[in-house]
Write a protein that holds these residues in place. Structure first.
Motif, mmCIF file in Angstrom:
data_model
loop_
_atom_site.group_PDB
_atom_site.id
_atom_site.type_symbol
_atom_site.label_atom_id
_atom_site.label_comp_id
_atom_site.label_asym_id
_atom_site.label_seq_id
_atom_site.Cartn_x
_atom_site.Cartn_y
_atom_site.Cartn_z
ATOM 1 N N VAL A 146 0.895 -1.146 0.002
ATOM 2 C CA VAL A 146 0.050 -0.228 -0.111
ATOM 3 C C VAL A 146 0.977 1.223 -0.038
ATOM 4 O O VAL A 146 0.204 2.338 -0.413
ATOM 5 C CB VAL A 146 -0.883 0.122 1.058
ATOM 6 N N GLY A 147 2.258 1.015 0.445
ATOM 7 C CA GLY A 147 3.172 2.405 0.177
ATOM 8 C C GLY A 147 3.672 2.847 -0.900
ATOM 9 O O GLY A 147 4.412 3.607 -1.057
ATOM 10 N N LEU A 148 3.435 1.904 -2.005
ATOM 11 C CA LEU A 148 4.281 1.868 -3.158
ATOM 12 C C LEU A 148 3.407 3.079 -3.883
ATOM 13 O O LEU A 148 2.205 3.466 -4.015
ATOM 14 C CB LEU A 148 3.734 0.716 -4.200
ATOM 15 N N ASP A 149 4.422 3.860 -4.641
ATOM 16 C CA ASP A 149 3.885 5.149 -5.528
ATOM 17 C C ASP A 149 3.975 4.793 -6.746
ATOM 18 O O ASP A 149 4.492 3.616 -7.239
ATOM 19 C CB ASP A 149 4.801 6.420 -5.209
ATOM 20 N N ARG A 150 3.357 5.330 -7.565
ATOM 21 C CA ARG A 150 3.209 4.994 -8.928
ATOM 22 C C ARG A 150 4.698 4.811 -9.754
ATOM 23 O O ARG A 150 4.861 3.927 -10.621
ATOM 24 C CB ARG A 150 2.187 6.137 -9.807
ATOM 25 N N GLU A 151 5.459 5.627 -9.352
ATOM 26 C CA GLU A 151 6.740 5.557 -9.928
ATOM 27 C C GLU A 151 7.575 4.601 -9.397
ATOM 28 O O GLU A 151 8.840 4.569 -10.134
ATOM 29 C CB GLU A 151 7.557 7.099 -9.339
ATOM 30 N N ASP A 152 7.158 3.971 -8.402
ATOM 31 C CA ASP A 152 8.008 2.894 -7.951
ATOM 32 C C ASP A 152 7.783 1.737 -9.008
ATOM 33 O O ASP A 152 8.707 0.708 -8.850
ATOM 34 C CB ASP A 152 7.567 2.333 -6.511
ATOM 35 N N PHE A 153 6.727 1.440 -9.731
ATOM 36 C CA PHE A 153 6.622 0.590 -10.716
ATOM 37 C C PHE A 153 7.205 1.130 -12.289
ATOM 38 O O PHE A 153 6.969 1.913 -12.827
ATOM 39 C CB PHE A 153 5.244 0.158 -10.846
#
Length: 307
Positions: A146-153
């Motif tokens: 849930v802590g992932l940001d869009r830019e982390d992918f």
């Protein structure tokens, strides 16, 4: 600021530098020092530590955890001044707080994905299905997901970067092409809400906010009821976190079935899960009798060949 308060400030700073988040310690240890001061004491004592730890009279299960926080600080202070006492480890009963892992098979995970389709809106369905699928195939922690940001992918490389995880560590996870494709479809949905924050989260609610851990856990509990996934015992109940356990066990089971070097796979698994100590990975594997059977079978074949 008293000498003890200054020492506590330095102690917490040192622990943070080692990667610990110390959310409870930051809140509770100053309360402990206030209690020490109220008693007019200049040194830490086991008696005072136990008295403070047992203050919540209605919550004995929490006592040992409070005393454990004090003990860590007391060990630090004892190195500076032997006049500070370190409470013994057995002064208060310590009830086991670890639940028995609930290991999901492929059919149960498929059932969870299916009943997620009964949620209220199409985007809510897609978000929860993406969360369950991501946890099942990567073994990441719920808070990490849930802590992932869009830019982390990174769609081009098919990798996800988990930043500032447990102990302040970050790591990169390589995804299977099917997982990359599923995330691409989720992010390109026509009904994806505009994010409310400047940094868009990967998993987003219909309100445009980040999916919360408590919301995900509450929804998962509803899904397990709808999928008729029942507790196996009082200590073995289906939890969202157990998808991480299931991933770990499935990874090692596959290694045995492929007749690979399981030790090497364990090392890779520990890195993938973000474990600092391999002992943490062994905990994830300890409740799987299937692994014990395969390990015993491999040992038997090895001894037979040697003889």
């Amino acid at each position: 600021m008293s000498a003890l308060q200054q020492a506590l400030k330095e102690y917490l700073a040192m622990r943070r530098a080692l990667g610990y988040k110390l959310e409870r310690e930051v809140r509770l240890l100053p309360q402990f020092l206030d209690y020490v001061q109220q008693r007019g004491e200049q040194h830490l004592s086991s008696e005072t530590a136990v008295a403070w730890a047992t203050l919540p009279r209605s919550a004995p299960g929490w006592w040992s955890a409070r005393l454990r926080m004090v003990r860590g600080f007391a060990v630090y202070m004892h190195q500076i001044d032997p006049g500070h006492e370190v409470p013994a480890t057995d002064l208060l009963p310590c009830a086991s707080r670890r639940a028995t892992p609930y290991l999901y098979d492929e059919a149960q995970i498929a059932a969870l994905m299916q009943v997620a389709g009964t949620l209220r809106t199409p985007h809510r369905v897609a978000t929860i299905q993406t969360l369950i699928g991501l946890l099942a195939v990567t073994g990441m922690r719920i808070g990490e997901a849930v802590g992932l940001d869009r830019e982390d992918f990174n769609l081009a490389t098919g990798c996800i970067v988990i930043r500032g995880a447990k102990f302040g560590k970050s790591r990169e996870l390589a995804l299977h092409p099917s997982t990359t494709a599923a995330l691409r479809r989720y992010l390109r949905r026509a009904d994806r809400p505009a994010p409310m924050a400047d940094v868009p989260p990967l998993l987003i609610t219909i309100a445009g906010t980040r999916l919360l851990k408590c919301d995900a856990q509450r929804t998962f509990k509803t899904l397990t009821r709808r999928a008729q996934i029942q507790a196996r015992s009082g200590s073995c109940r289906p939890r969202l976190h157990d998808l991480r356990h299931s991933f770990a066990v499935a990874t090692v089971l596959d290694g045995y079935q492929q007749d690979e070097d399981v030790g090497r796979r364990l090392a890779l698994l520990a890195t993938y899960l973000g474990h600092v100590d391999p002992a943490a990975t062994y905990w994830y594997l300890s409740a799987a009798p299937e692994l014990m059977h395969l390990a015993a079978d491999r040992l038997d074949r090895h001894l037979t060949a040697a003889s």
